[in-house]
Design a protein around this motif. Sequence first.
Motif, mmCIF file in Angstrom:
data_model
loop_
_atom_site.group_PDB
_atom_site.id
_atom_site.type_symbol
_atom_site.label_atom_id
_atom_site.label_comp_id
_atom_site.label_asym_id
_atom_site.label_seq_id
_atom_site.Cartn_x
_atom_site.Cartn_y
_atom_site.Cartn_z
ATOM 1 N N UNK A 180 0.859 -1.182 0.000
ATOM 2 C CA UNK A 180 0.000 0.000 0.000
ATOM 3 C C UNK A 180 0.893 1.229 0.000
ATOM 4 N N UNK A 181 0.716 2.071 -1.030
ATOM 5 C CA UNK A 181 1.480 3.308 -1.174
ATOM 6 C C UNK A 181 0.532 4.486 -1.025
ATOM 7 N N UNK A 182 0.951 5.483 -0.293
ATOM 8 C CA UNK A 182 0.155 6.708 -0.135
ATOM 9 C C UNK A 182 0.798 7.827 -0.940
ATOM 10 N N UNK A 183 0.047 8.318 -1.929
ATOM 11 C CA UNK A 183 0.511 9.433 -2.762
ATOM 12 C C UNK A 183 -0.169 10.714 -2.297
ATOM 13 N N UNK A 198 -13.005 16.762 -8.780
ATOM 14 C CA UNK A 198 -12.455 16.312 -10.052
ATOM 15 C C UNK A 198 -12.177 14.820 -10.076
ATOM 16 N N UNK A 199 -11.429 14.411 -11.094
ATOM 17 C CA UNK A 199 -11.107 13.000 -11.255
ATOM 18 C C UNK A 199 -9.669 12.872 -11.731
ATOM 19 N N UNK A 200 -9.026 11.804 -11.304
ATOM 20 C CA UNK A 200 -7.649 11.509 -11.683
ATOM 21 C C UNK A 200 -7.603 10.106 -12.244
ATOM 22 N N UNK A 228 -4.947 22.622 -2.992
ATOM 23 C CA UNK A 228 -5.458 21.502 -2.207
ATOM 24 C C UNK A 228 -4.529 20.313 -2.394
ATOM 25 N N UNK A 229 -4.347 19.552 -1.330
ATOM 26 C CA UNK A 229 -3.534 18.345 -1.385
ATOM 27 C C UNK A 229 -4.439 17.136 -1.178
ATOM 28 N N UNK A 230 -4.371 16.214 -2.115
ATOM 29 C CA UNK A 230 -5.231 15.036 -2.103
ATOM 30 C C UNK A 230 -4.379 13.807 -1.789
ATOM 31 N N UNK A 231 -4.845 13.001 -0.841
ATOM 32 C CA UNK A 231 -4.164 11.752 -0.508
ATOM 33 C C UNK A 231 -4.772 10.635 -1.360
ATOM 34 N N UNK A 232 -3.939 9.973 -2.155
ATOM 35 C CA UNK A 232 -4.382 8.895 -3.036
ATOM 36 C C UNK A 232 -3.750 7.594 -2.550
ATOM 37 N N UNK A 233 -4.527 6.722 -1.899
ATOM 38 C CA UNK A 233 -3.980 5.431 -1.495
ATOM 39 C C UNK A 233 -3.982 4.442 -2.661
ATOM 40 N N UNK A 234 -2.876 3.758 -2.853
ATOM 41 C CA UNK A 234 -2.737 2.820 -3.969
ATOM 42 C C UNK A 234 -2.332 1.464 -3.403
ATOM 43 N N UNK A 235 -3.075 0.431 -3.734
ATOM 44 C CA UNK A 235 -2.789 -0.932 -3.283
ATOM 45 C C UNK A 235 -2.527 -1.798 -4.508
#
Length: 280
Positions: A180-183, A198-200, A228-235
């Motif tokens: 699990x990586x947190x971006x 929005x969407x990424x 704004x800072x968005x946290x994107x968790x990636x598994x």
Amino acid sequence: MRPLGHAALAALAALLALTVACGGRAVRTPPLAVDPPAFRPEALLPTGADAYGVALALSGRIENPNPVALPVAGFTYAFEVMGAPAGGGQVASDLVLPAGGAVPVTVPVRLRWADVPGFLEALATRPAVPVTVSGAARVRAGGGTVAAPYRIDGSVVLPRLPTVTLADAVVRESTLFHTVVELRVSVRNPNPFPLPTGRLSYDLSVSGVPVIQAAKSPLDAVPPQGQATVVVPVRFSTVGAAAGALAGAVRGRADLSMSGRAGYGALEVGVDLRGALAAR
């Protein structure tokens, strides 16, 4: 006083006798004949913009040359941007034109960014674009509708694209089978209006090894001229080549790259982010 025209005389005659007797039956006279009103546009000014389009006020005056008052049913409008069609619409109205007079009018119109041909390309090269609005005021007369056409040129300032950067990338969890990586993705909004949610969409690689493809994540709204800072968790799975790619991160550092697109309304920007992936 100037003499009445033929259409005005016909209108007066029709007003004096709406029906005539014919063989004991009442027969309605033909529809009133009128001279077409004239719509004279004077200005086309923006009143507000957002991530989906820009609102404009089309102002001018409508002249009614007839000796009877005439109601306006509505207005039609069509845009041309840089010479190409760019959508349009219609606006209802309860305006009444006085007999033999003129009235000022303001018509709210809206240009959608999605209707502008080559919109994203224009954002990269132009601060503003030329705009033409044309259409007609639809005036009710004699049981039908008379069109008062118009056309006006103007310009529209284009919005600016947001800036997307990678603030941080950290390994939050790593096991034999998954990681699990947190971006932390930072978005800056240079516009005087807020960006909606929005969407990424993105692909992710670690040390040159693809670990995620065609992933999607929501983006938070961004205030006007704010950030704004968005946290994107990636598994993702760490079986196979990804295990070796992550070995450096587990020891303290690895290279990470993200490519894709970020969008807010009609505003869409390419994403090509690179940074260090660290374990904590």
